[in-house]
Design an enzyme around this catalytic site. Sequence first.
Site, PDB file in Angstrom:
ATOM      1  N   LYS A 287       0.877  -1.142   0.024  1.00 60.28           N
ATOM      2  CA  LYS A 287       0.029   0.066   0.080  1.00 60.28           C
ATOM      3  C   LYS A 287       0.967   1.246  -0.057  1.00 60.28           C
ATOM      4  O   LYS A 287       2.180   1.343   0.450  1.00 60.28           O
ATOM      5  CB  LYS A 287      -0.891   0.141   1.337  1.00 60.28           C
ATOM      6  CG  LYS A 287      -2.007  -1.047   1.222  1.00 60.28           C
ATOM      7  CD  LYS A 287      -3.111  -0.894   2.385  1.00 60.28           C
ATOM      8  CE  LYS A 287      -3.964  -1.796   2.485  1.00 60.28           C
ATOM      9  NZ  LYS A 287      -4.931  -1.697   1.426  1.00 60.28           N
ATOM     10  N   ARG A 361     -10.348 -11.409   1.992  1.00 57.35           N
ATOM     11  CA  ARG A 361     -11.231 -12.615   1.561  1.00 57.35           C
ATOM     12  C   ARG A 361     -10.485 -13.770   1.526  1.00 57.35           C
ATOM     13  O   ARG A 361     -11.015 -14.821   1.798  1.00 57.35           O
ATOM     14  CB  ARG A 361     -11.558 -12.096   0.025  1.00 57.35           C
ATOM     15  CG  ARG A 361     -10.543 -12.135  -0.905  1.00 57.35           C
ATOM     16  CD  ARG A 361     -10.780 -11.553  -2.413  1.00 57.35           C
ATOM     17  NE  ARG A 361     -10.929  -9.863  -1.896  1.00 57.35           N
ATOM     18  CZ  ARG A 361     -11.097  -9.053  -2.941  1.00 57.35           C
ATOM     19  NH1 ARG A 361     -11.542  -9.308  -3.824  1.00 57.35           N
ATOM     20  NH2 ARG A 361     -11.207  -7.648  -2.552  1.00 57.35           N
TER      21      ARG A 361
HETATM   22  N1  BES Z   1      -8.166  -3.852   4.477  1.00 55.73           N
HETATM   23  C1  BES Z   1      -8.274  -3.526   3.126  1.00 55.73           C
HETATM   24  C2  BES Z   1      -9.679  -2.718   2.559  1.00 55.73           C
HETATM   25  C3  BES Z   1      -9.921  -1.366   3.213  1.00 55.73           C
HETATM   26  C4  BES Z   1      -9.280  -0.199   2.466  1.00 55.73           C
HETATM   27  C5  BES Z   1     -10.319  -0.924   4.301  1.00 55.73           C
HETATM   28  C6  BES Z   1      -9.709   0.967   2.836  1.00 55.73           C
HETATM   29  C7  BES Z   1     -10.558   0.204   4.963  1.00 55.73           C
HETATM   30  C8  BES Z   1     -10.132   1.335   4.240  1.00 55.73           C
HETATM   31  C9  BES Z   1      -8.234  -4.784   2.022  1.00 55.73           C
HETATM   32  O1  BES Z   1      -7.402  -5.411   2.537  1.00 55.73           O
HETATM   33  C10 BES Z   1      -7.888  -4.255   0.884  1.00 55.73           C
HETATM   34  O2  BES Z   1      -6.793  -3.747   0.799  1.00 55.73           O
HETATM   35  N2  BES Z   1      -8.740  -4.235  -0.365  1.00 55.73           N
HETATM   36  C11 BES Z   1      -8.111  -3.801  -1.671  1.00 55.73           C
HETATM   37  C12 BES Z   1      -8.932  -5.088  -2.515  1.00 55.73           C
HETATM   38  C13 BES Z   1      -8.221  -4.825  -3.986  1.00 55.73           C
HETATM   39  C14 BES Z   1      -6.693  -4.915  -4.102  1.00 55.73           C
HETATM   40  C15 BES Z   1      -8.784  -5.741  -4.740  1.00 55.73           C
HETATM   41  C16 BES Z   1      -8.638  -2.610  -1.899  1.00 55.73           C
HETATM   42  O3  BES Z   1      -9.956  -2.275  -1.493  1.00 55.73           O
HETATM   43  O4  BES Z   1      -8.160  -1.780  -2.484  1.00 55.73           O
HETATM   44 MN    MN Z   2      -5.612  -5.444   1.893  1.00 58.54          MN
END
Ligand code: BES
Ligand code: MN
Length: 524
Positions: A287, A361
């Site tokens: 990230k 997931r």
């Molecule tokens: N924990 C994050 C989702 C999230 C993002 C929660 C912002 C709260 C605030 C999750 O694990 C994630 O990173 N999801 C990705 C999925 C994508 C790579 C398909 C996302 O939402 O960017």
């Molecule tokens: Mn994530």
Amino acid sequence: MKSTKVTVSKKQIHQYPGELLVAFIVQNEEGTPAGAGLLQPLLESLQQYKEFTGKAEEHILLYPPFVPLADGLSCRRLLLIGLGKIQAVADAGERNEAFRVAGGIIAAQCKTHKIEEAGVVLPGLAAAPDAESAEFLAEGILLGDYRFVKYKTRKKDEEDAYLGIKKIELLTDKNTVALRAGIARAESSALAACAARNMANEPANGWTPAHFAEYAENLVARGLKCTVLEKPELAEFGMGGIIAVNQGSETPPKLVILEYEPPGKSAETVLLVGKGLTFDSGGISLKPAQGMMDMKYDMCGGAAVITVMEVIAREKPDIRVVAMVPATDNMAGGGALKPGDVITHYGGLTAEIENTDAEGRLIVADALAYGIEKYQPDCVIDVATLTGAVVVALGHHYAGLLSNNDVLAERILAAGKYCGEPYWRLPMGEVYRKQIKSTIADMKNTGGKHGGAITAAEYLHQFTGKVPWAHLDIAGTAWDFTEKSYIPKGPSGFGVRTLITMLRQWEKGGFPRRNSEAGEKKSN
Ligand code: BES
Ligand code: MN
Ligand code: ZN
């Protein structure tokens, strides 16, 4: 943890001698404010200046001498809070929320003026039973009176010295069993939500999978059964999702399971699964630095289901409840999962990893597959900060609800309204499932840019089959939840009260056993 006493007192409004007396003002149909008889002259004089009309959320803090007040009050300050035209509100959820918000205002005023004890005059409305107003006022006060000071060492500083409300006296002459039960429910649900907030506020180096396990093990003393599956067992059982996400980490994963067995054996079983991702760096699909700190909150789903079990242990409903928290962090160490890798979930389904940041997931899927096989639940609810996409879709004001079952979805929507945690149902279906097809495995873990909250749910759906299931995507509400007086900045405890409300009001039936089409959404 600090505890706040909420008591019921027969004191009359003019007899309350403390730091702060709170009274409510309602508006009649024409919008004229009215309150306890004694306050009427005061209200009339306030009306001259049009500074306080009794509108919902309006409040004013007054100091003596309260000149036009014939009888005189013995309190040091008087806080008037408007409830607007609450008498005309037919919807219980809306009324509950008005009381909660008023409770939050009380907590905020206490904080500003460092008040530790207050008397609150129960409004005694025809439209709402006293037990109801007491419950939700108390809940709002207790939820609003929240602070996380564990890591502040200079507590003696002026600013930090105040540690919250110690005692609330609800002034009413109707000290009934129902009223006291309402207060007990409020204490119980607020305590759980605040416990979940505490877990979330802990930094990732203060809250690891082992802390989830330890917290759960401490609930054995309350009559719950606790099982913690350690890394070797997870590997042996074939929980390839949890193992894969944990691969880049120095900290071992855990699958924490808590079971509540009701006195009557024939009860239905509800399985709760909460995402316990203690820090989400994204892994190799790292990230960006900005905002990454917030990813310590990625365990809020796990915190919700575990703290709910504490309430279940106390209230002993006639329903079997099993909670599971797959817990790990998502790091980018040398052994980390790589884009393109293929993993095998519990039960044998395979997935191609397109993005290591779509890790929630992966861990929730294993828990769902294992939990459904082992506990044969009548229905399953998972709670997870699963996607940024749900925040894009619904902002910070609604959580996403995705389900294969209309009965379950309706119950969650209703519980959410009743407790002030709103949900918005999103569609599911084959068109979305297609987006997660992989050329080399059973599925892939991302579904492209569009409809991300839904494709994530479709991934989970592969593991629930026809068992009535609902997925609560709390990524937008677990922290920075919509601004309300009783919601602090930071983690909100969202989801805790939805589940508690549902389980307290559990209606038997609705989920005919196994593979029945009843309630199943026809479009799926
Ligand atoms: N924990 C994050 C989702 C999230 C993002 C929660 C912002 C709260 C605030 C999750 O694990 C994630 O990173 N999801 C990705 C999925 C994508 C790579 C398909 C996302 O939402 O960017
Ligand atoms: Mn994530
Ligand atoms: Zn995550």
